[in-house]
Design an enzyme around this catalytic site. Structure first.
Site, PDB file in Angstrom:
ATOM      1  N   ASP A 464       0.820  -1.166   0.060  1.00 36.95           N
ATOM      2  CA  ASP A 464      -0.099  -0.131   0.019  1.00 36.95           C
ATOM      3  C   ASP A 464       0.741   1.199   0.087  1.00 36.95           C
ATOM      4  OD1 ASP A 464      -1.927   1.800   0.252  1.00 36.95           O
ATOM      5  OD2 ASP A 464      -2.630   1.203   2.200  1.00 36.95           O
ATOM      6  N   GLU A 473      -2.189   1.853  -8.263  1.00 37.96           N
ATOM      7  CA  GLU A 473      -2.805   3.099  -9.282  1.00 37.96           C
ATOM      8  C   GLU A 473      -4.257   2.457  -9.909  1.00 37.96           C
ATOM      9  OE1 GLU A 473      -0.680   4.231 -12.533  1.00 37.96           O
ATOM     10  OE2 GLU A 473      -1.672   6.296 -12.593  1.00 37.96           O
TER      11      GLU A 473
END
Length: 501
Positions: A464, A473
Site C-alpha cells: 500500500d 494505481e
C-alpha cells in the site's frame, strides 16, 4: 454446443486455480454506487454544480490550445476516406478552426488525457449499461449514463474535425516527472492527432466502437443524443484496409512507462514501437488490427447496416479475426474476445458474465474438447473474482477505495494524495509535490470507488504505497467493466437464483 478459443480456457483455468471460498456477503449495490462515483474524481474540465467529490476543482480549461492559451488554430490536413458508404471520401482538405478539447477523463493517477484508454473505457461502460442497465435500478442507471456522457461529450469534441481524431492532450514524459494536482498542472498540454499523414486506424476503430456502443446505451433515455453519437461513430470510422492498416507510429507519448516524479528516468515508447513495448500501467493492449473489426461490429449492432457486416466478412482473414468477432458482429452473442487483451481481472470477469448470459439465452454451454462449462459455472467464476476484489482474499482487504473496513490508503493518484485546493489554496508546484508522493501518510482525499491494480503475483502481497504504481494505481478502464459486474450481482446476489445448469 458453442466453441470458444483455447485462450479463453487457459484464462478460465487460471481463474479457477486461484479461487478461494467466499468469506461474507457483499453489498454490491453500495459497491456499484461507489464504482460510478469514482469517475467524478477523474473528471477534467469545468465541473458541474452537482459534483459530489468536492475535493476536486476545475482543471484543463484550456486543453486544445498550445501552451495553455486559446488562439484560433488554422491549418490544413489531408484526410482519409471512410470505409463505408461506397468508399466515399471526406473533403480533400479541411480548414481547422479552434480546437476545444476540454472535459473527458484523466485515465489514471496522472494528468494526461489518453484517447485510447478513454475510448476503451467508454465502450465498456456503455456495454455495462446495455447488458446490465436493467439490474442497476433507476438511480444507478442515471448515474452510469451520466458517467458515459462525460466521456462521449469529450469524444465528440475529439472527432469534431472531419477525418481527424485527437488522441491525446498532455506531454506524458513531462507530466510523469511532476507530482501535482490537475488544478495546478503547468506541464505542456500538447495535443496529438491522427489523420492520413499521422495514421492511427486502430484508435479510430476504438473511438467508433465507443460512440456506437454509447448510442445503444442512450437509445431509450435520449434518442436524439443516441442518433448524434451514431452519426459521429460512422463519420470517424477507419479507412478500408486495402493493405494492412498502419499502427499509431506517429503518435509519440501515447503510451508511456514508469510514472515517477522523483527524478528516475521515465521510460516511454518511441514512435513505431508501440506494439513491442510493455503497456503503460496495464493499459489494454489494443494496438492490433482487429480494432477495425471491433469498431465495425459495434457499428453493425448499433445501425444494423449491412455495410459493416460485409466489411467484417471481407476483412476477417486479412485482419486475423476469429469466430468470436463474427459472433459479436451479427449473431449478437457478444463473445467480445478482444476484451481478453486487457490485463485486469475486472475486464475478464465482465466477459465471463456477459458470455454466460448469451449462452443462457441460447441454451448452450462452453465446450473445449471433452470438457464443458455451463453459464452458471461462468457466473460463479466471475462472482468469485468480484468478491476477491471486495475483500474475500488472504489480506482481507478490499481493493476498492472506500468499500469495507480495510482498503488502500496510499493509492498512486496525484489529486487524491495532495492537499485539496480547499485545504491548500496556494499552488503546489511540479517538484513540491514529491514530498507528498514519498510520504507514508494516507492520502488526504478519498477517491471513493477506485479499484487499484491489486496484487501482481501468487503471494497475494499488496504494498500500500504510492511508488508501487502497478499495484496501487486506479484506472478508468479497470472500473468500467466493474459497473456491469456489480449491477448484475446487486440484482442477483444468490447463486441459487441463477438459471440451473
Amino acid at each position: 454446443m458453442v466453441s470458444s478459443p483455447q485462450l479463453f480456457w487457459l484464462l478460465l483455468a487460471f481463474l479457477l486455480a486461484v479461487l478461494r471460498p467466499s468469506a461474507a456477503a457483499h453489498d454490491y449495490a453500495d459497491a456499484l454506487h461507489k464504482s460510478i462515483l469514482f469517475f467524478e474524481g477523474q473528471r477534467s474540465g469545468k465541473l458541474p454544480h452537482d459534483q459530489r467529490l468536492n475535493w476536486r476543482r476545475d482543471s484543463g480549461l484550456h486543453d486544445g490550445a498550445a501552451d495553455g492559451v486559446r488562439p484560433p488554430i488554422f491549418g490544413y490536413v489531408v484526410v482519409w476516406p471512410r470505409f463505408v458508404g461506397g468508399l466515399s471520401s471526406c473533403a480533400v482538405v479541411v480548414r481547422l478552426a479552434q480546437v476545444d478539447l476540454t472535459g473527458g477523463y484523466y485515465d489514471a493517477g496522472d494528468n494526461v488525457k489518453f484517447g485510447f484508454p478513454m475510448a476503451f473505457t467508454t465502450t465498456l461502460m456503455a456495454w455495462s449499461v446495455i447488458d446490465f442497465g436493467k439490474s442497476m435500478g433507476p438511480q444507478h442507471l442515471a448515474e452510469a449514463l451520466k458517467a458515459v456522457r462525460w466521456a462521449t461529450e469529450y469524444l465528440l469534441k475529439a472527432t469534431a474535425v472531419p477525418c481527424v481524431v485527437y488522441v491525446q492532450v498532455g506531454d506524458a514524459f513531462r507530466d510523469h516527472s511532476c507530482w501535482e494536482r490537475p488544478e495546478d498542472m503547468d506541464t505542456p498540454r500538447t495535443v496529438y492527432k491522427v489523420d492520413r499523414d499521422h495514421p492511427g486506424s486502430e484508435i479510430a476503430g476504438e473511438t467508433a466502437a465507443a460512440l456506437a456502443a454509447a448510442s445503444i446505451a442512450f437509445r431509450s433515455a435520449d434518442p436524439a443524443y443516441s442518433a448524434r453519437l451514431l452519426d459521429r461513430a460512422i463519420s470517424v470510422s477507419s479507412p478500408e484496409p486495402a493493405s494492412p492498416p498502419q499502427s499509431l507510429i506517429s503518435v509519440e507519448h501515447l503510451v508511456s512507462g514508469n510514472d515517477s516524479p522523483t527524478g528516475v528516468r521515465v521510460r516511454g515508447q518511441a514512435p513505431g514501437r508501440l506494439q513491442q513495448q510493455p503497456p503503460r500501467r496495464g493499459v489494454p493492449v489494443l494496438l492490433r488490427r482487429d480494432e477495425l473489426l471491433w469498431g465495425a461490429a459495434w457499428l453493425h449492432k448499433a445501425s444494423r447496416r449491412r455495410d459493416y457486416r460485409e466489411y467484417i466478412r471481407r476483412n476477417e482473414v486479412i485482419l486475423h479475426a476469429g469466430d468470436s468477432i463474427n459472433e459479436f458482429g451479427w449473431e449478437n452473442k457478444h463473445a467480445g474476445i478482444n476484451v481478453l487483451i486487457s490485463k485486469h481481472v475486472t475486464a475478464l470477469s465482465f466477459l465471463l458474465l456477459a458470455y454466460s448470459n448469451y449462452l443462457s439465452h441460447a441454451g448452450g454451454r462452453v465446450a473445449c474438447g471433452g470438457a464443458s462449462a455451463s453459464p452458471v459455472a461462468l457466473k460463479r467464476v466471475a462472482k468469485r473474482q468480484v468478491d476477491y476484489i471486495l475483500g474475500d482474499n488472504p489480506l482481507g482487504m478490499s481493493y476498492m477505495v472506500g468499500y469495507g473496513a480495510r482498503w488502500p490508503r496510499r493509492i498512486h493518484h496525484r489529486g487524491s494524495s495532495l492537499p485539496s485546493v480547499k485545504v491548500h489554496p496556494g499552488r503546489i508546484g511540479c517538484k513540491a509535490g514529491t514530498a507528498y508522493y514519498l510520504s507514508p501518510s494516507p492520502n488526504p482525499n478519498v477517491l471513493v470507488g477506485a479499484v487499484v491494480g491489486g496484487p501482481t503475483n501468487t503471494s497475494d502481497a499488496f504494498p500500500d504505497a504510492r511508488p508501487a504504481f502497478q499495484q496501487s494505481e486506479p484506472t478508468t478502464y479497470i472500473n468500467a467493466p466493474f459497473l456491469g459486474l456489480l449491477a448484475f450481482f446487486s440484482a442477483h446476489p444468490d447463486p441459487n437464483s441463477w438459471s440451473q445448469d
